[in-house]
Design a protein around this motif. Structure first.
Motif, mmCIF file in Angstrom:
data_model
loop_
_atom_site.group_PDB
_atom_site.id
_atom_site.type_symbol
_atom_site.label_atom_id
_atom_site.label_comp_id
_atom_site.label_asym_id
_atom_site.label_seq_id
_atom_site.Cartn_x
_atom_site.Cartn_y
_atom_site.Cartn_z
ATOM 1 N N UNK A 19 0.828 -1.201 0.000
ATOM 2 C CA UNK A 19 0.000 0.000 0.000
ATOM 3 C C UNK A 19 0.865 1.255 0.000
ATOM 4 N N UNK A 20 1.890 1.268 0.860
ATOM 5 C CA UNK A 20 2.768 2.431 0.929
ATOM 6 C C UNK A 20 3.490 2.648 -0.399
ATOM 7 N N UNK A 21 3.912 1.558 -1.033
ATOM 8 C CA UNK A 21 4.615 1.667 -2.304
ATOM 9 C C UNK A 21 3.693 2.201 -3.394
ATOM 10 N N UNK A 22 2.451 1.751 -3.389
ATOM 11 C CA UNK A 22 1.472 2.242 -4.361
ATOM 12 C C UNK A 22 1.255 3.745 -4.191
ATOM 13 N N UNK A 23 1.069 4.181 -2.959
ATOM 14 C CA UNK A 23 0.802 5.603 -2.699
ATOM 15 C C UNK A 23 2.000 6.464 -3.087
ATOM 16 N N UNK A 25 4.399 5.770 -5.232
ATOM 17 C CA UNK A 25 4.539 5.756 -6.695
ATOM 18 C C UNK A 25 3.501 6.660 -7.340
ATOM 19 N N UNK A 26 2.262 6.583 -6.879
ATOM 20 C CA UNK A 26 1.208 7.439 -7.417
ATOM 21 C C UNK A 26 1.540 8.908 -7.202
ATOM 22 N N UNK A 31 2.660 13.909 -9.731
ATOM 23 C CA UNK A 31 3.437 15.154 -9.728
ATOM 24 C C UNK A 31 4.123 15.383 -11.067
ATOM 25 N N UNK A 32 4.624 14.305 -11.656
ATOM 26 C CA UNK A 32 5.385 14.437 -12.901
ATOM 27 C C UNK A 32 4.500 14.545 -14.129
ATOM 28 N N UNK A 33 3.367 13.824 -14.135
ATOM 29 C CA UNK A 33 2.559 13.712 -15.347
ATOM 30 C C UNK A 33 1.142 14.255 -15.211
ATOM 31 N N UNK A 34 0.696 14.529 -14.003
ATOM 32 C CA UNK A 34 -0.681 14.923 -13.797
ATOM 33 C C UNK A 34 -1.558 13.718 -13.532
ATOM 34 N N UNK A 40 -3.218 1.336 -14.114
ATOM 35 C CA UNK A 40 -2.363 0.259 -14.612
ATOM 36 C C UNK A 40 -0.890 0.670 -14.560
ATOM 37 N N UNK A 41 -0.598 1.926 -14.903
ATOM 38 C CA UNK A 41 0.785 2.388 -14.845
ATOM 39 C C UNK A 41 1.260 2.484 -13.402
ATOM 40 N N UNK A 42 0.393 2.959 -12.522
ATOM 41 C CA UNK A 42 0.766 3.023 -11.104
ATOM 42 C C UNK A 42 1.101 1.631 -10.584
ATOM 43 N N UNK A 43 0.274 0.643 -10.923
ATOM 44 C CA UNK A 43 0.515 -0.728 -10.474
ATOM 45 C C UNK A 43 1.836 -1.248 -11.021
#
Length: 217
Positions: A19-23, A25-26, A31-34, A40-43
């Protein structure tokens, strides 16, 4: 031969780490892409399966809220400090300047900020506070004769749209460009510079969340 199942504590630890890794990464991707980044990309970037992500965050809005929790808290703090300022104009300006500076270095921040307003995402006390707090700052500045009387709530969306269009080679350059743009805009908001013989066009019916928050996957 049988294989023992991992202890429950280990499963809970692994789930928490996922969960922490998902958050995290998201947060980086937004921040970088909006906010047009897909779940799917976050996962994939998190190193987890899409099913794992959906178990933790059943909707994209749920992940957005969690990823921007700190920014929500900072927005609330900015408004709270502004409401304590004795000068209504400086209070109004401080919120606009701070929010735009945050947006300049985080492409997903405009959406997170707008999400504090009604109908964007489920509201809680903090978002209601931000909504009413900004309205109060606007009214105080108008009552003090500092903010032009034709300033409209939708003008905040217009300002954020303009600020969000800044592109620069570095975060430092983006912040510098944002600071100058906001200074120009705040100057135009001053009541003492209004020419009553040259009225503005009517406010645009903007709804910024539809421009920066795509529908959830």
């Amino acid at each position: 031969m049988t294989t023992e199942a991992p202890p429950a504590a280990t499963l809970r630890t692994d789930a928490r780490h996922n969960r922490d890794r998902i958050v995290e990464t998201a947060r980086r991707l937004f921040a970088a892409k909006g906010l047009d980044v897909t779940l799917a990309e976050v996962a994939r970037r998190s190193g987890v399966g899409i099913a794992t992500l959906y178990r933790r965050f059943p909707t994209k809005e749920a992940l957005i809220i969690e990823a921007f929790t700190e920014q929500f808290a900072e927005c609330a703090s900015v408004v709270h400090r502004a409401l304590d300022k004795p000068d209504p104009w400086q209070a109004f300006c401080s919120v606009v300047e701070t929010v735009c500076a945050m947006q300049a270095v985080d492409k997903g921040f405009a959406a997170a900020f707008v999400s504090t307003f009604p109908d964007a995402i489920p509201l809680d006390d903090e978002r209601l506070y931000l909504d009413s707090g900004f309205d109060e700052l606007v009214q105080r500045a108008k009552d003090a004769g500092k903010l032009r009387p034709d300033f409209d709530r939708n003008d905040l969306a217009l300002l954020l749209m303009a600020n969000g269009g800044i592109t620069a080679e570095s975060p430092e350059a983006a912040v510098a460009a944002s600071r100058r743009l906001v200074a120009f805009l705040l100057h135009s908001f001053r009541a003492d510079l209004v020419d009553p013989e040259v009225p503005l066009p009517p406010p645009a019916p903007l709804d910024l969340r539809h421009l920066v928050c795509p529908p959830p996957d």
